[in-house]
Structure formats: structure tokens, C-alpha cells
Design a protein around this motif. Structure first.
Motif, PDB file in Angstrom:
ATOM      1  N   SER A  59     -14.817   7.846 -15.380  1.00  0.00           N
ATOM      2  CA  SER A  59     -13.929   8.987 -16.079  1.00  0.00           C
ATOM      3  C   SER A  59     -14.709  10.242 -16.215  1.00  0.00           C
ATOM      4  O   SER A  59     -16.072  10.144 -16.248  1.00  0.00           O
ATOM      5  N   LYS A  71      -9.652  13.537 -20.746  1.00  0.00           N
ATOM      6  CA  LYS A  71     -10.426  12.741 -19.944  1.00  0.00           C
ATOM      7  C   LYS A  71      -9.556  12.149 -19.009  1.00  0.00           C
ATOM      8  O   LYS A  71      -8.419  11.771 -19.231  1.00  0.00           O
ATOM      9  N   ASP A  78      -9.306   9.826 -15.270  1.00  0.00           N
ATOM     10  CA  ASP A  78      -9.779   8.447 -14.615  1.00  0.00           C
ATOM     11  C   ASP A  78     -10.069   8.876 -13.362  1.00  0.00           C
ATOM     12  O   ASP A  78      -9.173   9.545 -12.764  1.00  0.00           O
TER      13      ASP A  78
END
Length: 185
Positions: free
Chosen positions: A128, A173, A175
Motif C-alpha cells: 500500500s 491509502k 492498495d
């Protein structure tokens, strides 16, 4: 050289002059006949995935893949320049090798660069990254976290689906494997 008993996930094999990474493997011992190993292999350069079966104990040629932590410096046209953090040597990685990872690369970010005989094969990013939202439509009064998604453009230029309450300027954030929104940073 190794045998099929030495196979493990992530091992890179040299089959017919091409490099294949072991994605999955399973040792099978049927009641009748000899044992064998069922594998799923991914071509390191093209990304093609194939299933291949080996007899147990068969010798396979392994490839030496050097994985190093490097810092991303800048984009040079279609290519990307990385610096080895130990030797400070710079290498140029073609844009096709970087692929979708370019959507999450910020200058000075660290990534693992895998090379074989000084040829860059692929790069691995952390799972991430934290990115700033540079543009998204404003949310409406009453938007909640379970409401839905809207597209947001992040500082690398990638578009990420985010919840309706996210606004321009927030850090989120993301992925790096599938581009999912993971939360506020």
C-alpha cells in the motif's frame, strides 16, 4: 539445477530459454502410478500464466534473480530511473517492465527491482502507498461511508474509486496490487 522437490512459490525457472516464476505448486501422489508435481507458472516478462506438470524428481533449471531495494528517482520519457540504495548505481527500467506500478510510483519511493543478468524483469511495490487526492467531485450533504464510490485523481495521475466523503487535498491509502481505496492516511 534443482529438482521438482525443491520447488517453492516465487522460485524462477529457466524453461526453454524463458523465465517462469512458480505461482503455485502441488505434489500429487496418486494411488496408481508415479508421483508428479502440478505447477502454475507465470512468464516473468510477458505475464502469461500456464499450468505445467512435472514428474516427481525431474531436474529443472533455476534462474538467478537478483532482488534489490531501489529508490525511484524520475521518469525519463517512457523509461523509469531507479537508484540502488547500497551502491548508488542507477539503472533504467523500461516502461513496459514497470507496467501498472507506475500509477503508484512517487519520486524517492522505494521499490524492489528484480534483475536477471543485469536485465530488469519486474518491480515490486509495497502493498500500500499513501497518495494525495488532486481532484475529485465534491460530495453531497448526507454522503456516508456506505453510500457508494466516485472517481478521484491522485498525485501520480491514476484514478482511484473512493467513498463519496473524500475531498480534494486529502491523503488516502491505496492498495498497489489492485488499486483499491484502503482508507484515509
Amino acid at each position: 539445477m534443482a529438482t521438482t522437490n525443491d520447488l517453492k512459490n516465487g522460485l524462477v525457472l529457466n524453461l526453454d530459454g524463458e523465465l517462469w516464476a512458480v505461482v503455485e505448486f502441488q505434489h500429487v501422489k496418486p494411488g496408481k502410478g508415479g508421483a508428479f508435481v502440478r505447477t502454475t507458472l507465470k512468464n516473468v516478462l510477458s505475464g502469461k500464466v500456464v499450468d505445467k506438470t512435472f514428474n516427481a524428481g525431474t531436474k529443472v533449471e533455476t534462474a538467478t534473480v537478483d532482488k534489490r531495494t531501489m529508490q525511484y528517482l524520475y521518469a525519463d520519457g517512457e523509461d523509469y530511473v531507479f537508484m540502488d540504495l547500497e551502491t548508488f548505481d542507477q539503472i533504467t527500467v523500461p516502461g513496459g517492465t514497470v507496467g501498472e506500478a507506475a500509477n503508484y510510483l512517487l519520486p524517492e519511493a522505494e521499490a524492489t527491482v528484480a534483475t536477471h543478468e543485469s536485465v530488469p524483469l519486474y518491480i515490486e511495490l509495497p502493498t500500500s502507498v499513501v497518495l494525495e487526492v488532486t481532484y475529485t467531485e465534491p460530495g453531497l450533504q448526507g454522503d456516508r461511508s456506505t453510500g457508494g464510490n466516485k472517481p478521484a485523481t491522485v498525485e501520480t495521475g491514476a484514478t482511484v474509486p473512493v467513498p463519496l466523503f473524500i475531498t480534494t487535498g486529502e491523503k488516502i491509502k491505496v492498495d498497489t496490487r489492485d488499486g483499491r481505496y484502503l482508507g484515509r492516511a
